[in-house]
Design an enzyme around this catalytic site. Sequence first.
Site, PDB file in Angstrom:
ATOM      1  N   LYS A 119       0.845  -1.208   0.000  1.00 48.78           N
ATOM      2  CA  LYS A 119       0.000   0.000   0.000  1.00 48.78           C
ATOM      3  C   LYS A 119       0.876   1.253   0.000  1.00 48.78           C
ATOM      4  CE  LYS A 119      -3.910  -2.315   2.171  1.00 48.78           C
ATOM      5  NZ  LYS A 119      -4.705  -2.629   3.361  1.00 48.78           N
ATOM      6  N   GLN A 136      -4.622  -1.305   9.515  1.00 47.46           N
ATOM      7  CA  GLN A 136      -4.624  -2.642   8.924  1.00 47.46           C
ATOM      8  C   GLN A 136      -5.266  -3.650   9.885  1.00 47.46           C
ATOM      9  OE1 GLN A 136      -3.784  -3.338   5.797  1.00 47.46           O
ATOM     10  NE2 GLN A 136      -4.128  -5.532   5.979  1.00 47.46           N
ATOM     11  N   ASP A 138     -11.096   3.094   3.928  1.00 47.44           N
ATOM     12  CA  ASP A 138     -11.370   1.652   3.867  1.00 47.44           C
ATOM     13  C   ASP A 138     -12.873   1.378   3.735  1.00 47.44           C
ATOM     14  OD1 ASP A 138      -9.410  -0.340   3.846  1.00 47.44           O
ATOM     15  OD2 ASP A 138      -8.830   0.078   5.921  1.00 47.44           O
TER      16      ASP A 138
HETATM   17  N1  GUN Z   1      -7.207  -6.655   6.154  1.00 49.71           N
HETATM   18  C1  GUN Z   1      -7.591  -7.403   5.099  1.00 49.71           C
HETATM   19  N2  GUN Z   1      -8.131  -6.619   4.136  1.00 49.71           N
HETATM   20  C2  GUN Z   1      -8.078  -5.354   4.595  1.00 49.71           C
HETATM   21  C3  GUN Z   1      -8.474  -4.109   4.044  1.00 49.71           C
HETATM   22  O1  GUN Z   1      -9.003  -4.002   2.935  1.00 49.71           O
HETATM   23  N3  GUN Z   1      -8.243  -3.020   4.825  1.00 49.71           N
HETATM   24  C4  GUN Z   1      -7.680  -3.116   6.067  1.00 49.71           C
HETATM   25  N4  GUN Z   1      -7.518  -1.993   6.766  1.00 49.71           N
HETATM   26  N5  GUN Z   1      -7.320  -4.253   6.608  1.00 49.71           N
HETATM   27  C5  GUN Z   1      -7.503  -5.366   5.867  1.00 49.71           C
END
Ligand code: GUN
Length: 295
Positions: free
Chosen positions: A53, A97, A120
């Site tokens: 990311k 995350q 998100d």
């Molecule tokens: N863990 C697995 N997928 C995601 C996501 O799309 N965003 C976040 N913040 N954590 C995750």
Amino acid sequence: MSAKIIDGKQVAVDIRAELKSEVAKLAEKGIVPGLGVILVGEDPASKSYVSAKERACGEIGIFSDDHRLPVETKQEELLALVERMNKDPKINGILVQLPLPKHIDESAVLLAIDPDKDVDGFHPMNVGKMVVGEKAFLPCTPHGVIQLLKRSGVNTCGKHVVVVGRSNIVGKPVANMLIQKQEGGNATVTLCHTRTKDLGYHTRQADIIIAASGCPNTVTADMVKEGAVVIDVGVNRVEDATRERGYRLVGDVDFEAVKEKASLITPVPGGVGPMTITMLLYNTVESAKRANGID
Ligand code: GUN
């Protein structure tokens, strides 16, 4: 029939190029979109997602403010960091995350994020807006699935879509997006899960299958109608001694067998995966535009 492979990497490259030129236009106005990224702990998959990311942000000109916190971080410390980012005008999006360590209440943390910075799309405010069809940040993986279908020429209107999996991150939101009365929606949706009796009975009727069970080989060839479109959201690590890292990635679909029946199919890796990060970038750019009154 052997399916055409949907190249998620290429679709992601195309969208990222569009975003890069939007970011360049914003830079001319002195606006640099900023993403706050928080990772708590040492989970290897989470570490690699977060690094990807951050890299992707850099590639298109988004500033990322990265925080790697130890696994023993207290919930109050995490909430204080979120609060600082909520108030920081340089930060347009906040990403915590998931999963978080067990001693931290995930929903309390998601609720603490300013809904206007919730790139998100996990805050209940954005979830609610999405369900009633109001403008909201859409969660990245399901939004990526919708974009992949759209950019592969798949019209969902009137189609029967079977979603396998009811997670808050993928199954529930993608089902919701697909029933919206708008482009990319208008589908008839069946949502299957671990308590569904005879999964194959449902999937065999699907024009489009979205597999998001989190379990390899959930969808096998006998469960797929000839010519169906199959989107595999799964990312599972399976042991593989022939690989240097000791594992390989597989989805939730038995790809080799199902591709002989489907008309279109996404691979793992290289299907939905690259789209998730791309839609995070998209939301961050959108958020920077909204914060500066550009729409
Ligand atoms: N863990 C697995 N997928 C995601 C996501 O799309 N965003 C976040 N913040 N954590 C995750």
